[in-house]
Design a protein around this motif. Structure first.
Motif, short mmCIF file in Angstrom:
data_model
loop_
_atom_site.label_atom_id
_atom_site.label_comp_id
_atom_site.label_asym_id
_atom_site.label_seq_id
_atom_site.Cartn_x
_atom_site.Cartn_y
_atom_site.Cartn_z
N PRO A 1 0.83 -1.21 0.00
CA PRO A 1 0.00 0.00 0.00
C PRO A 1 0.86 1.25 0.00
CG PRO A 1 0.16 -0.84 2.22
CD PRO A 1 0.95 -1.79 1.36
N PHE A 2 0.27 2.35 -0.45
CA PHE A 2 0.90 3.67 -0.36
C PHE A 2 -0.19 4.68 0.00
CE2 PHE A 2 2.60 7.70 -1.76
CZ PHE A 2 3.92 7.62 -1.36
N PRO A 3 0.10 5.64 0.88
CA PRO A 3 1.34 5.81 1.63
C PRO A 3 1.68 4.59 2.50
CG PRO A 3 -0.03 7.78 1.81
CD PRO A 3 -0.87 6.72 1.18
N TYR A 4 3.01 4.38 2.67
CA TYR A 4 3.44 3.32 3.56
C TYR A 4 2.86 3.59 4.95
CZ TYR A 4 7.11 6.57 2.00
OH TYR A 4 7.78 7.63 1.47
N GLY A 5 2.54 2.48 5.66
CA GLY A 5 1.71 2.76 6.82
C GLY A 5 2.00 2.06 8.10
N GLY A 6 2.23 0.74 8.16
CA GLY A 6 2.23 0.13 9.47
C GLY A 6 2.82 -1.27 9.52
N ALA A 7 2.63 -1.91 10.67
CA ALA A 7 3.11 -3.26 10.93
C ALA A 7 1.90 -4.19 10.87
CB ALA A 7 3.78 -3.33 12.30
N ASN A 8 1.90 -5.07 9.89
CA ASN A 8 0.77 -5.97 9.64
C ASN A 8 1.02 -7.32 10.30
OD1 ASN A 8 -1.74 -6.58 8.40
ND2 ASN A 8 -0.68 -7.69 6.78
N PHE A 9 -0.02 -7.93 10.88
CA PHE A 9 0.16 -9.20 11.57
C PHE A 9 -1.06 -10.09 11.42
CE2 PHE A 9 -2.04 -6.61 14.68
CZ PHE A 9 -2.86 -7.49 15.37
N TRP A 10 -0.82 -11.39 11.69
CA TRP A 10 -1.87 -12.40 11.65
C TRP A 10 -1.86 -13.14 12.98
CZ3 TRP A 10 1.67 -11.31 7.95
CH2 TRP A 10 1.18 -10.86 6.71
N PRO A 11 -2.96 -13.09 13.74
CA PRO A 11 -3.01 -13.80 15.02
C PRO A 11 -3.64 -15.20 14.85
CG PRO A 11 -4.91 -12.38 14.84
CD PRO A 11 -4.14 -12.24 13.53
N THR A 12 -3.31 -16.10 15.76
CA THR A 12 -4.01 -17.38 15.81
C THR A 12 -5.05 -17.40 16.92
OG1 THR A 12 -2.28 -18.33 17.22
CG2 THR A 12 -2.06 -18.65 14.84
N GLU A 13 -4.90 -16.48 17.89
CA GLU A 13 -5.87 -16.37 18.97
C GLU A 13 -6.24 -14.90 19.19
OE1 GLU A 13 -7.39 -18.79 20.66
OE2 GLU A 13 -6.32 -20.35 19.54
N THR A 14 -7.53 -14.65 19.30
CA THR A 14 -8.04 -13.31 19.61
C THR A 14 -9.16 -13.45 20.62
OG1 THR A 14 -7.59 -12.65 17.32
CG2 THR A 14 -8.92 -11.16 18.65
N GLU A 15 -9.04 -12.71 21.72
CA GLU A 15 -10.04 -12.79 22.79
C GLU A 15 -10.45 -11.38 23.21
OE1 GLU A 15 -11.08 -15.76 23.96
OE2 GLU A 15 -9.63 -16.97 22.83
N GLY A 16 -11.75 -11.18 23.40
CA GLY A 16 -12.20 -9.90 23.93
C GLY A 16 -13.28 -9.26 23.09
N VAL A 17 -13.41 -7.94 23.27
CA VAL A 17 -14.47 -7.18 22.60
C VAL A 17 -13.86 -6.07 21.76
CG1 VAL A 17 -16.47 -5.68 22.96
CG2 VAL A 17 -16.15 -7.69 24.41
#
Length: 375
Positions: free
Chosen positions: A202-218
């Motif tokens: 993407p441009f503008p360059y933007g951030g740190a992208n990640f993939w989780p295996t666990e997500t908990e919460g709201v």
């Protein structure tokens, strides 16, 4: 009614304000950074794949910069793409054929070509093209603000962020609106820098992208693909990386209709670019702002997550000013990315101008041209 100060839920480029013709002059520092980021070389075949509704001044600025570098430029005006595979039967033969013949593709889309099968990541990686996406950011405002940050400063921020984030056991994101979600089992995109064959960025360059295996919460959504800015709090409860409950009036009903088979947490991104707008910016622009957070929910396939294909029923969700804790240590505090104050980041910024100016995360104060990376 929930009032979001940063967006009014524009739905396509047709709702974006037009730029004055002479403003092309002020777009050139950002466009120069774009051309350097894509490593555009003389003689290369460049395809500008732009939706019909994009401001012509933006298209001409990019085309002129590419032509100045002696590239072979073609402009293809295309119908708008739909979000999350909503129109998954759309014919894209012309777009696909043109993409296959280009050395560099600069794509100006709203919802993004990555929501469609013929132009999904696996197709891009199978070709030698370098694919740059202006995903809701083919606008004068985005080029004038986030596009002006020197790439060297962004990558200093990204390297520093990844040192901390990649080693994390868990990351917790909270917000004043009620978000409280924890991610674990994390894999981060290393993003090695300027584009190579088969890359999509993407441009503008933007951030740190990640993939989780666990997500908990709201997750309390402030803006998303399906609903825009919700009229009342839209609360999404996650357990084991799956969406278990969606609450929030009309917006909740819209999201459930969009993904009747259920949703899971596909990926997230921590914004790192201090010059990207919040006020007046689109969702996929705001996600890149230093200190912002967004995540992508994706539709289940026969009741299970499938990450190898495009995100049909993909829904991107925005949190503008979160607090982020990495293994209990503050990383972002009420939308302020704390590493902006660190000596190693300020040292890199000082190569381009006063660090207090280059790293200031109020993008209303436009970065002066002389500090944008020009030699």
């Amino acid at each position: 009614m929930t009032i979001n100060p940063y967006a009014g839920s524009p739905f396509s480029y047709v709702a974006e304000p037009a730029a004055a013709p002479y403003s092309i002059v002020e777009l050139m520092p950002g466009v120069r950074n774009l051309c350097e980021y894509v490593r555009l070389a003389p003689g290369e075949r460049v395809l500008l794949m732009m939706e019909h509704t994009i401001d012509p001044v933006v298209v001409q600025a990019i085309a002129a910069a590419a032509a100045l570098r002696d590239a072979d430029v073609r402009i293809l005006s295309v119908p708008p793409f739909s979000a999350g595979g909503w129109d998954r039967q759309a014919s894209l033969e012309i777009e696909t054929a043109a993409f296959h013949e280009a050395d560099v593709v600069i794509s100006g889309t709203w919802w993004g070509e990555v929501h469609t099968a013929p132009l999904f990541f696996d197709q891009i990686k199978s070709r030698s093209s370098r694919f740059l996406s202006l995903h809701m950011t083919a606008t004068a405002g985005a080029l004038l603000t986030g596009g002006r940050l020197p790439a060297e400063v962004f990558y200093a921020l990204l390297r520093r962020a990844l040192r901390q984030l990649s080693a994390a056991g868990s990351i917790r994101v909270t917000s004043a609106r009620g978000t409280d979600v924890t991610f674990s089992g994390l894999a981060f995109d290393p993003d090695p820098g300027a584009l190579r064959s088969g890359d999509w960025r993407p441009f503008p360059y933007g951030g740190a992208n990640f993939w989780p295996t666990e997500t908990e919460g709201v997750l309390v959504v402030e803006d998303c693909t399906v609903t825009g800015v919700p009229e009342e709090p839209l609360r999404i409860t996650l357990e084991g990386n799956l969406v278990r409950k969606i609450e929030g009036g009309a917006a909740a009903a819209q999201l459930r209709r969009y993904a009747p088979g259920g949703l899971y947490m596909r990926h997230g991104l921590f914004g790192l670019n201090p010059k990207v707008r919040l006020a007046g910016g689109t969702q996929f622009e705001r996600e890149k702002h230093a200190g912002a957070f967004y995540c992508g929910l994706d539709g289940l396939t026969d009741g299970v997550p499938v990450t190898s294909g495009p995100g049909f029923a993909h829904c991107d969700c925005q949190v503008d000013r979160p607090t982020v804790e990495v293994d209990g240590e503050l990383f972002v505090e009420h939308g302020r990315l704390l590493m902006l104050d660190e000596p190693e980041i300020r040292e890199v910024a000082a190569q381009f101008g006063p660090p207090d100016v280059v790293l200031d995360d109020n993008p209303v104060m436009i970065l002066p041209r002389r500090y944008t990376g020009a030699g």
